[in-house]
Design an enzyme around this catalytic site. Structure first.
Site, PDB file in Angstrom:
ATOM      1  N   ASN A 165     -17.540  49.722  66.390  1.00 49.70           N
ATOM      2  CA  ASN A 165     -16.642  50.723  66.413  1.00 49.70           C
ATOM      3  C   ASN A 165     -15.362  51.091  67.162  1.00 49.70           C
ATOM      4  O   ASN A 165     -14.802  51.455  67.506  1.00 49.70           O
ATOM      5  CB  ASN A 165     -16.813  52.361  65.438  1.00 49.70           C
ATOM      6  CG  ASN A 165     -18.320  52.733  66.363  1.00 49.70           C
ATOM      7  OD1 ASN A 165     -19.006  52.475  66.043  1.00 49.70           O
ATOM      8  ND2 ASN A 165     -17.761  53.984  66.670  1.00 49.70           N
ATOM      9  N   GLY A 214     -16.735  53.214  52.241  1.00 44.52           N
ATOM     10  CA  GLY A 214     -16.199  52.617  51.532  1.00 44.52           C
ATOM     11  C   GLY A 214     -14.078  52.782  52.577  1.00 44.52           C
ATOM     12  O   GLY A 214     -14.007  52.292  52.037  1.00 44.52           O
ATOM     13  N   THR A 251     -26.326  62.795  39.909  1.00 46.70           N
ATOM     14  CA  THR A 251     -24.844  62.278  38.537  1.00 46.70           C
ATOM     15  C   THR A 251     -23.545  60.855  39.379  1.00 46.70           C
ATOM     16  O   THR A 251     -22.837  61.473  40.583  1.00 46.70           O
ATOM     17  CB  THR A 251     -24.176  62.468  37.752  1.00 46.70           C
ATOM     18  OG1 THR A 251     -24.815  63.978  37.756  1.00 46.70           O
ATOM     19  CG2 THR A 251     -23.437  61.946  36.890  1.00 46.70           C
ATOM     20  N   CYS A 339     -15.044  59.553  65.291  1.00 47.22           N
ATOM     21  CA  CYS A 339     -16.148  60.700  64.500  1.00 47.22           C
ATOM     22  C   CYS A 339     -17.346  61.990  65.300  1.00 47.22           C
ATOM     23  O   CYS A 339     -17.609  62.332  64.903  1.00 47.22           O
ATOM     24  CB  CYS A 339     -17.408  59.794  63.588  1.00 47.22           C
ATOM     25  SG  CYS A 339     -16.720  58.337  63.158  1.00 47.22           S
TER      26      CYS A 339
HETATM   27  N1  PLP Z   1     -21.777  53.201  60.893  1.00 43.33           N
HETATM   28  C1  PLP Z   1     -20.180  53.571  61.920  1.00 43.33           C
HETATM   29  C2  PLP Z   1     -19.871  51.975  62.656  1.00 43.33           C
HETATM   30  C3  PLP Z   1     -19.319  53.904  62.106  1.00 43.33           C
HETATM   31  O1  PLP Z   1     -17.997  53.652  62.348  1.00 43.33           O
HETATM   32  C4  PLP Z   1     -18.536  55.317  61.626  1.00 43.33           C
HETATM   33  C5  PLP Z   1     -17.422  55.793  60.959  1.00 43.33           C
HETATM   34  O2  PLP Z   1     -16.169  56.068  61.774  1.00 43.33           O
HETATM   35  C6  PLP Z   1     -19.609  55.317  60.760  1.00 43.33           C
HETATM   36  C7  PLP Z   1     -21.408  54.870  60.770  1.00 43.33           C
HETATM   37  C8  PLP Z   1     -19.474  56.404  59.550  1.00 43.33           C
HETATM   38  O3  PLP Z   1     -19.295  56.329  58.282  1.00 43.33           O
HETATM   39  P1  PLP Z   1     -18.450  57.372  57.336  1.00 43.33           P
HETATM   40  O4  PLP Z   1     -17.548  57.877  57.976  1.00 43.33           O
HETATM   41  O5  PLP Z   1     -18.271  56.679  56.043  1.00 43.33           O
HETATM   42  O6  PLP Z   1     -19.401  58.678  57.080  1.00 43.33           O
END
Ligand code: PLP
Length: 394
Positions: A165, A214, A251, A339
């Site tokens: 990322n 998604g 569900t 994140c």
């Molecule tokens: N894994 C990677 C490499 C990511 O870049 C991210 C989010 O940026 C995630 C996992 C987490 O995904 P989510 O936002 O759908 O929880």
């Protein structure tokens, strides 16, 4: 966001396409039944869920049976790491700890899940280093797997992301699988950043489990899947009605599954048609930035990188200050991981790649899913140059 804003934060999230909304809508209005219900409307919902599962699996080179629909990348990663490690522990001889091997550049959803296993189940977590371009060191992976029972642990899982990322580096997943399987260890691949952008052939690559989210390719947020082969023992983390092969009770979100299938299919079709154009525009942007700002350096792998991912460091300024300044100029981007809930953290991938914290702090990430027009590239470069100058970088 105004019309004049340039959104360059696709690695954080993407808008939902009109087609996806249109495809999902009936399953929230007319065809709203629970897919587990035996009446006609329930059967209609179940058929839609099946069709979505088949299409989605096909687009990832997997079988419909592999797909466990979840609430996104974080849940999928948690289920893979904890679920596979917990199941493996039941087969280990008394006193032998489960060993979880992860790369040094994993997303916190993977890295923290492994740490959780260490904290609560005494798992031995081995972090495999990466090279200066962010790619896993395969010799070190081999080493992490061979360290014998003398270490008091036995490898039960390898987890390596397909694309990073923060710097967009694409990992040699097929090599990782070959090495891990030689030691009879299953491989989980976090494909959250890669799905819809680069081809994925889960079964051909012989990957055991694969996470997808998604909202990185055009569904509403909070939708994803873990694909996991039937041969891999795995424990569920949620107890309940036994949906999704008993691995994800609750569900099912039929509209969400339909949206996942359509969005992934659309992204793959788009990539098939525009991949070369997207890569060419990314490379024009990278060249332009490096020429316009002599202090700028590209991070990650120049060759093995996501098609719409350009990441740099600008030693002498902080990424945070650059972000804010660029935002005021109508350019929305990020410094690395999205994140960290608004916190500005030093991108951990850059630290794992060996950069000094002070340098890693100057990171900036520009990510996009559509080819950039030349006029937009020129605007980004002008804005970056102006931002760097106003922050004292000459
Ligand atoms: N894994 C990677 C490499 C990511 O870049 C991210 C989010 O940026 C995630 C996992 C987490 O995904 P989510 O936002 O759908 O929880």
């Amino acid at each position: 966001m105004t019309d004049a804003t340039l959104y360059l934060d696709a690695a954080a999230t993407e808008p939902v396409s009109r087609n996806v909304i249109d495809a999902m809508l009936p399953f929230m209005t007319d065809a709203y039944a629970n897919p587990a219900s035996v009446h006609q409307d329930g059967k209609t919902a179940a058929r839609a869920l099946d069709a979505a599962r088949r299409s989605f699996a096909g687009d990832l080179g997997a079988h419909a049976d592999d797909v466990i629909f979840t609430s996104g990348g974080t849940e999928s990663d948690n289920l893979a790491i904890k679920g596979i490690a917990l199941a493996a522990m039941r087969r280990l001889p008394q006193g032998v700890r489960p060993r979880i091997v992860v790369s040094a550049v994993e997303h916190p959803a993977v890295a923290e899940s492994a740490r959780w296993m260490a904290r609560f189940f005494d798992a031995d977590v081995i972090t495999v280093p990466v090279d200066g371009r962010g790619r896993i060191r395969l010799d070190a992976l081999e080493g992490a797997l061979v360290a014998g029972d003398g270490a008091g642990s036995r490898p039960v899982l390898v987890s390596v992301m397909l694309a990073n990322n923060e710097v967009g580096a694409i990992q040699p997943v097929e090599d990782v699988v070959r090495i891990a399987h030689r030691h009879h260890v299953p491989v989980h691949v976090d494909a959250v950043q890669a799905a819809g952008q680069v081809p994925i052939h889960m079964r051909d690559w012989d990957v055991d489990a694969l996470s997808v989210s998604g909202h990185k390719f055009g569904t509403p947020k909070g939708l994803g899947a873990l694909l996991v082969r039937g041969r891999v023992p795995i424990e569920p983390l949620l107890s309940g009605g036994g949906q999704e092969r008993g691995l994800r009770s609750g569900t099912q979100n039929v509209a969400g599954a339909v949206g996942l299938a359509i969005a992934l299919d659309e992204s793959i079709t788009f990539m098939r048609e525009h991949h070369a154009e997207l890569v060419a525009s990314r490379d024009r942007l990278i060249r332009g930035v490096l020429e316009a700002i002599p202090q700028a350096r590209l991070t990650g792998d120049p060759e093995h990188r996501l098609p719409g991912h350009a990441s740099f460091i600008f030693p002498g300024v902080t990424g945070e200050a650059l972000l804010v300044d660029l935002d005021a100029r109508g350019i929305e981007c990020s410094s690395g991981s999205a994140c960290a809930i608004g916190r500005h953290e030093i991108p951990s991938t850059l630290l794992a790649m060996g950069l000094e914290p002070a340098v890693a702090k100057s990171a900036l990430r520009l990510t996009f899913r559509r080819p950039l027009a030349d006029a937009d590239i020129a605007r980004i470069i002008d804005a970056l140059r102006a931002s760097c100058e106003s922050l004292g970088l000459h």
